[in-house]
Enzyme design. Structure first.
Site, PDB file in Angstrom:
ATOM      1  N   GLU B  54       0.866  -1.173   0.000  1.00 33.19           N
ATOM      2  CA  GLU B  54       0.000   0.000   0.000  1.00 33.19           C
ATOM      3  C   GLU B  54       0.895   1.213   0.000  1.00 33.19           C
ATOM      4  OE1 GLU B  54      -2.713   0.455   3.235  1.00 33.19           O
ATOM      5  OE2 GLU B  54      -3.435  -1.585   2.943  1.00 33.19           O
ATOM      6  N   ASP B  65      -5.311   9.433  10.504  1.00 35.58           N
ATOM      7  CA  ASP B  65      -3.962   9.010  10.864  1.00 35.58           C
ATOM      8  C   ASP B  65      -3.471   9.598  12.175  1.00 35.58           C
ATOM      9  OD1 ASP B  65      -3.274   7.343   8.635  1.00 35.58           O
ATOM     10  OD2 ASP B  65      -3.358   9.160   7.419  1.00 35.58           O
TER      11      ASP B  65
END
Ligand SMILES: Cc1ncc(COP(=O)(O)O)c(C=O)c1O
Lengths: 400, 262
Positions: B54, B65
């Protein structure tokens, strides 16, 4: 024509939370169910007589509503138009933000949430949230950009006195946008227990709609008071636009009044490229959960903003404003730092009212309208907050 | 240019791991980390030992995040990393064999590039799938159309909070894999969901696609637990931190990889 447009745009958003093509729910999957839960709670609470009664009761006995409508006689004379000020500066904690904070805190309690998180820019929403949570008995944590915490330190102290935990965010641009990033992250860690009490008409559905409903008291009061005092509607209603909550709250009541122009004033900062005028200088994109206008570079990275006013220093804008701009029902202009400060001084000296730097952008916009197409016309300006919090900034910006 | 289809590539990656009796190893790297100059090497090292890589595209407001990835993204952006830059890097390594590639990007950089163009450019650069963490299933219509046109898999995410009816709808996705977020929260957290086994069992029952599990995975023990219910594990923050410590990324991943068993 305008009327048909308006009803379409100012009615509740569609099932997907869209105002025209703007809005939506662009959030990480962990938050999606929380938004569905909130939407359902909003749909049930807003029309519920019990909820409405407790909200109305808090607005009267805690917030101090209705706030006054003041005919600003000296400003009217100086600017050559009839200037009326909706006095949200007189609301408890000093700004319109409390209308929304009290409503959402009541909703949080009703939903059985055990803690509240919020973001704040100027600190006004943080203070309002801290006060509402103290009153309603919910623990609350407020995320605030480190730059804002420094330039609005009195508000940090106020939040702490109300028992809120203030978390300074040093990441990113260390202003409102970074604070929202961080509040969203905190919410994602505990979405089932936490209520995210957002401070403007931004974010994913149902927030822009919820905040508008809670702030629309501003316009409804102003409309009735103006009819009572002047016997007529305004020719134009003017409000500053950061995320857009005080503006949408003012505009909403005039949605069907085709004769009333709606003008939002964004932060022009120090000029193009150093501003925070999302509609004026931005382009459509997705930030903080909604598709709307935002300030971004060619690669879709959100760009840094500048405004002397912490509450307008935000690269996005509520999706309903994007829809209003697209349809032409409302128009959006900007006022620079300098123009806002000049308007603040003029209002203080001529009216004995010290408006917030945010609200001073609306005044600066009104001044320009008075000198342009609205000479001699009736101009309603939302004085969204009081300027006591801005004294330090005024001192450094212009040695006041 | 390529003969086999792109979504086949993902399927093949999971099948290969399964046939070797191990979960697919799916490291996450951030485009331009740790620095533009070193990224191509890191990508090469990681791709050599992984089944699916990824690649995260840095975004200015990465709300899903934690601090480590947000900091890394900020540093990459300061160096001028963009989708166009990443596309160049990918074209330069197009001849290299190795893991299948998936791009993880927040929506706005893709919108700015033009959704259709972005998806086409990614496909031409050899990317097989797309993960967009701020586009939940209900908002994915337009993106799904663009992806289908280019035979790119749009990878949906599910979380421990995803309700049964939504899980059923999302699980009916036909291509790629399902990304099961291992915890309620953001990347970089330390704990996995307390009801992880239950949750992954529910996910399994809702889909025919392979399941990748990620967020907060940093130890072999966690991978051992996840492999009971999932077909692959994603390592993001822990790998980024290892790279920042100067560890060899390939060795770090090998240490996480469980023994194969048949
Ligand atoms: C007094 C005042 N007015 C306006 C704003 C801008 O917010 P909004 O555009 O949501 O009304 C703020 C934000 O902090 C504020 O404190």
């Amino acid at each position: 024509m305008i009327r048909a447009h308006t009803e379409l745009l100012l009615s509740p958003p569609d099932a997907n939370g869209r105002f025209g093509s703007f809005g939506g729910r662009f959030v990480p999957e962990v938050l999606f169910e929380a938004l569905l839960g909130l939407e359902e709670a909003v749909r049930i609470a807003l029309p519920d007589p019990g909820f409405r009664a407790s909200y109305a009761q808090e607005l009267t006995s805690f917030v101090g509503r209705p706030t006054a409508l003041t005919h600003a006689r000296q400003l009217s004379e100086a600017w050559g138009a009839e200037i009326w000020l909706k006095r949200e500066d007189l609301a408890h904690t000093g700004a319109h933000k409390i209308n929304n904070a009290v409503g959402q805190a009541l909703l949080a309690r009703r939903m059985g949430k055990t803690r509240v998180v919020a973001e704040t820019g100027a600190g006004q929403h943080g203070v309002a949230t801290a006060a509402a949570c103290a009153r309603i008995g919910l623990p609350c944590r407020v995320y605030m950009g480190a730059i804002d915490a420094a330039r609005q330190s009195v508000n940090v102290q106020r939040m702490e006195l109300f028992g809120a935990e203030v978390v300074c965010v040093h990441d990113g641009d260390a202003t409102l946008r970074a604070a929202i990033d961080e509040a969203l992250r905190a919410w994602a860690e505990e979405p089932s227990e936490t209520f995210y009490l957002i401070g403007s008409a931004v974010g994913p559905h149902p927030y822009p709609w919820l905040v508008r409903e809670l702030q629309s008291v501003i316009g409804h009061e102003a409309r009735a008071a103006l009819l009572a005092q002047a016997g007529a509607l305004p020719d134009v209603a003017v409000a500053c636009v950061g995320g857009g909550s005080n503006a949408i709250g003012l505009f909403h009541a005039f949605r069907d009044d085709a004769s009333v122009d709606l003008v939002g004033v964004e932060a022009g900062g120090r000029g193009p490229g150093r501003d925070a005028a999302s509609i004026g200088s931005g382009s459509p994109g997705v930030l903080h959960g909604a598709y709307s206008f935002l300030l971004q570079d060619n690669s879709g990275q959100v760009r840094e903003t500048h405004s002397v006013s912490a509450g307008l220093d935000y690269p996005g804008v509520g999706p309903e404003h994007a829809a209003l701009a697209a349809s032409g029902r409302a128009s959006y202009v900007s006022a620079t730092d300098e123009e806002a400060i000049a308007a603040l001084r003029e209002c203080a000296r001529l009216e004995g009212i010290l408006p917030a730097l945010e609200s001073s952008h609306a005044l600066a916009g009104a001044r320009r309208l008075a000198h342009g197409n609205f000479r001699g016309k009736r101009i309603l300006v939302n004085c969204s907050g009081r300027g006591d919090k801005d004294l330090d900034i005024l001192r450094t910006e212009c040695g006041a | 240019m390529k003969t086999r289809t792109r979504t086949d590539e993902l399927q093949r990656a999971f099948e290969r791991a399964r046939s070797e009796g191990r979960p697919a190893c799916m490291p996450f790297v951030l485009a331009g980390h740790p620095g533009k100059a070193r990224f191509p090497d890191v990508l090469g090292q990681v791709a050599a030992v992984a089944d699916v890589v990824e690649i995260g595209l840095p975004f200015s407001d990465p709300v899903a995040d934690g601090p480590a990835l947000a900091r890394a993204a900020r540093a990459a952006l300061a160096e001028g990393v963009s989708l166009n830059w990443l596309l160049e890097v990918l074209h330069a390594r197009a001849h290299e064999a190795g893991a299948a590639l998936v791009l993880m990007s927040y929506l706005n950089p893709l919108l700015a590039h033009g959704l259709d163009t972005a998806v086409r450019d990614l496909a031409e650069a050899g990317v097989a799938g797309l993960i967009v963490p701020d586009v939940p299933f209900e908002e994915s219509g337009e993106l799904a159309v663009c992806c289908a046109r280019q035979d790119l898999a749009l990878i949906p995410l599910v979380s421990p909070l995803t309700s049964a009816p939504r899980l059923a709808r999302i699980g009916a996705t036909e291509r790629g894999f399902l990304y099961a977020v291992s915890r309620t929260g953001i990347t970089g957290g330390q704990t996995l969901a307390t009801d992880l086994d239950d949750y992954l069992t529910r996910v399994r029952a809702a889909t025919k696609l392979p399941i990748a599990c990620g967020f907060g995975i940093r130890s072999r023990a966690q991978v051992e637990r996840i492999r009971l219910h999932a077909d692959g594990f994603v390592v993001g923050t822990a790998l980024i931190e290892a790279i920042e410590r100067g560890d060899d990324p390939a060795r770090f991943l090998s240490e996480l990889r469980p023994e194969t068993r048949s």
